[in-house]
Scaffold this motif. Structure first.
Motif, short mmCIF file in Angstrom:
data_model
loop_
_atom_site.label_atom_id
_atom_site.label_comp_id
_atom_site.label_asym_id
_atom_site.label_seq_id
_atom_site.Cartn_x
_atom_site.Cartn_y
_atom_site.Cartn_z
N GLY A 47 -3.85 8.97 -0.79
CA GLY A 47 -4.36 9.09 0.56
C GLY A 47 -5.13 7.85 1.00
O GLY A 47 -5.00 7.39 2.14
N GLN A 48 -5.91 7.30 0.08
CA GLN A 48 -6.66 6.08 0.40
C GLN A 48 -5.72 4.91 0.68
O GLN A 48 -5.94 4.13 1.62
CB GLN A 48 -7.60 5.75 -0.76
CG GLN A 48 -8.74 6.76 -0.91
CD GLN A 48 -9.51 6.57 -2.20
OE1 GLN A 48 -9.08 5.87 -3.12
NE2 GLN A 48 -10.69 7.18 -2.29
N LYS A 102 0.83 -1.21 0.00
CA LYS A 102 0.00 0.00 0.00
C LYS A 102 0.87 1.26 0.00
O LYS A 102 0.56 2.24 -0.68
CB LYS A 102 -0.91 0.00 1.23
CG LYS A 102 -1.96 -1.10 1.26
CD LYS A 102 -2.96 -0.92 0.14
CE LYS A 102 -4.16 -1.86 0.30
NZ LYS A 102 -3.77 -3.29 0.24
N VAL A 103 1.95 1.24 0.75
CA VAL A 103 2.85 2.39 0.79
C VAL A 103 3.51 2.60 -0.58
O VAL A 103 3.63 3.73 -1.06
CB VAL A 103 3.92 2.22 1.88
CG1 VAL A 103 5.00 3.30 1.78
CG2 VAL A 103 3.27 2.27 3.26
N ALA A 104 3.91 1.51 -1.20
CA ALA A 104 4.52 1.61 -2.53
C ALA A 104 3.53 2.17 -3.54
O ALA A 104 3.88 3.00 -4.40
CB ALA A 104 5.01 0.24 -2.98
N ALA A 105 2.27 1.74 -3.45
CA ALA A 105 1.24 2.23 -4.36
C ALA A 105 1.01 3.73 -4.15
O ALA A 105 0.87 4.50 -5.10
CB ALA A 105 -0.05 1.46 -4.16
N ALA A 106 0.98 4.15 -2.89
CA ALA A 106 0.79 5.56 -2.57
C ALA A 106 1.96 6.39 -3.10
O ALA A 106 1.76 7.48 -3.66
CB ALA A 106 0.66 5.75 -1.07
N ARG A 107 3.17 5.87 -2.92
CA ARG A 107 4.36 6.59 -3.39
C ARG A 107 4.31 6.76 -4.92
O ARG A 107 4.62 7.84 -5.44
CB ARG A 107 5.62 5.83 -2.98
CG ARG A 107 6.91 6.56 -3.34
CD ARG A 107 8.14 5.86 -2.78
NE ARG A 107 8.28 4.52 -3.31
CZ ARG A 107 8.13 3.41 -2.61
NH1 ARG A 107 7.81 3.48 -1.32
NH2 ARG A 107 8.29 2.23 -3.16
N THR A 108 3.90 5.73 -5.62
CA THR A 108 3.79 5.81 -7.08
C THR A 108 2.72 6.80 -7.50
O THR A 108 2.91 7.59 -8.44
CB THR A 108 3.47 4.43 -7.66
OG1 THR A 108 4.54 3.52 -7.34
CG2 THR A 108 3.30 4.49 -9.17
N LEU A 136 -2.70 5.12 1.82
CA LEU A 136 -2.02 5.35 3.09
C LEU A 136 -2.92 5.03 4.28
O LEU A 136 -2.47 4.49 5.28
CB LEU A 136 -1.53 6.81 3.17
CG LEU A 136 -0.36 7.14 2.24
CD1 LEU A 136 -0.07 8.63 2.26
CD2 LEU A 136 0.88 6.34 2.62
N HIS A 137 -4.20 5.36 4.16
CA HIS A 137 -5.14 5.00 5.23
C HIS A 137 -5.22 3.49 5.40
O HIS A 137 -5.27 2.95 6.51
CB HIS A 137 -6.53 5.55 4.93
CG HIS A 137 -6.67 7.02 5.24
ND1 HIS A 137 -6.54 7.52 6.50
CD2 HIS A 137 -6.94 8.09 4.44
CE1 HIS A 137 -6.72 8.85 6.49
NE2 HIS A 137 -6.95 9.21 5.24
N LYS A 138 -5.22 2.77 4.28
CA LYS A 138 -5.24 1.31 4.33
C LYS A 138 -3.94 0.77 4.94
O LYS A 138 -3.95 -0.22 5.69
CB LYS A 138 -5.44 0.75 2.92
CG LYS A 138 -6.82 1.03 2.35
CD LYS A 138 -6.89 0.55 0.90
CE LYS A 138 -8.26 0.91 0.28
NZ LYS A 138 -8.32 0.52 -1.15
N ALA A 139 -2.83 1.41 4.60
CA ALA A 139 -1.54 0.96 5.15
C ALA A 139 -1.51 1.13 6.67
O ALA A 139 -1.03 0.26 7.40
CB ALA A 139 -0.40 1.76 4.52
N VAL A 140 -2.03 2.26 7.14
CA VAL A 140 -2.08 2.50 8.58
C VAL A 140 -2.98 1.47 9.27
O VAL A 140 -2.64 0.92 10.33
CB VAL A 140 -2.59 3.93 8.88
CG1 VAL A 140 -2.85 4.10 10.38
CG2 VAL A 140 -1.58 4.96 8.42
N ALA A 141 -4.10 1.18 8.63
CA ALA A 141 -5.02 0.18 9.20
C ALA A 141 -4.36 -1.19 9.29
O ALA A 141 -4.54 -1.93 10.25
CB ALA A 141 -6.29 0.11 8.36
#
Length: 200
Positions: free
Chosen positions: A192-193, A150-156, A195-200
């Motif tokens: 943002g979505q 999820k973090v990698a997807a957000a970074r991209t 990242l929210h999933k990554a935190v969860a």
């Protein structure tokens, strides 16, 4: 024309001036609010802060000069041209506002990505230690892999979006501007979505 009422024409001109001045003042107030947002943004990069501050300052100066020009106009045609100039060459509402809000959001997401990467490193070390101690870490490993994905997807999704946004110039084609902004807004929202999933 021989019986035209000059007083009536003057009234129309004054009314037009008041309308355009009020529209300029509305944009000036919006720029002032955007300046506060930029100054208070915790994660805004120094480069982006400089760019946004410069943009806001330039628009404030330009609109202030235009306001003075409008008050001195002597024809309705000139006031109408000033009004169009105000819209096309500044684009405070459909471009400057999104530049401020989305750049602040993108930089906040970049900061969150860095924090999550650090957290992932600590979690990886903890999982490795637990595994070495003979504990079942399969669920934790799967969760960590999902976090990293999820973090990698957000970074991209967010990479380069702020700079792309800041490079969009104002102009007469409102549809083209809003289309470009929408694409960047969607990318920032997607990040943002994730990242929210990554935190969860």
């Amino acid at each position: 024309p021989a019986y035209a009422d000059p007083t009536k024409d003057a009234g129309k001109l004054d009314a037009a001036k008041k309308i355009v001045v009020a529209r300029i003042d509305g944009r000036m107030a919006a720029l002032k609010a955007h300046s506060v947002t930029v100054q208070n943004a915790k994660h805004l990069s120094s480069a982006h802060k400089t760019t946004l501050s410069g943009l806001i300052s330039a628009d404030e100066s330009g609109l202030s000069a235009l306001r003075t020009k409008v008050t001195g106009e002597t024809t309705l045609a000139a006031v109408k041209a000033d009004d169009q100039h105000m819209v096309d060459d500044f684009r405070v509402y459909i471009l400057v506002g999104p530049k401020v809000r989305l750049t602040v959001a993108a930089d906040a997401e970049a900061a969150a990505i860095t924090e999550l990467q650090l957290a992932a490193g600590k979690l990886s070390a903890a999982i490795a230690a637990a595994k070495q101690a003979g504990k079942d870490t399969s669920t934790a490993e799967a969760d960590l892999a999902d976090l990293n994905a999820k973090v990698a997807a957000a970074r991209t999704a967010v990479a380069g979006q702020a700079d792309k946004l800041l490079a969009i110039p104002p102009g007469p084609d409102a549809n083209a501007i809003t289309g470009q902004v929408k694409a960047i807004r969607d990318a920032v929202r997607t990040a943002g979505q994730d990242l929210h999933k990554a935190v969860a």
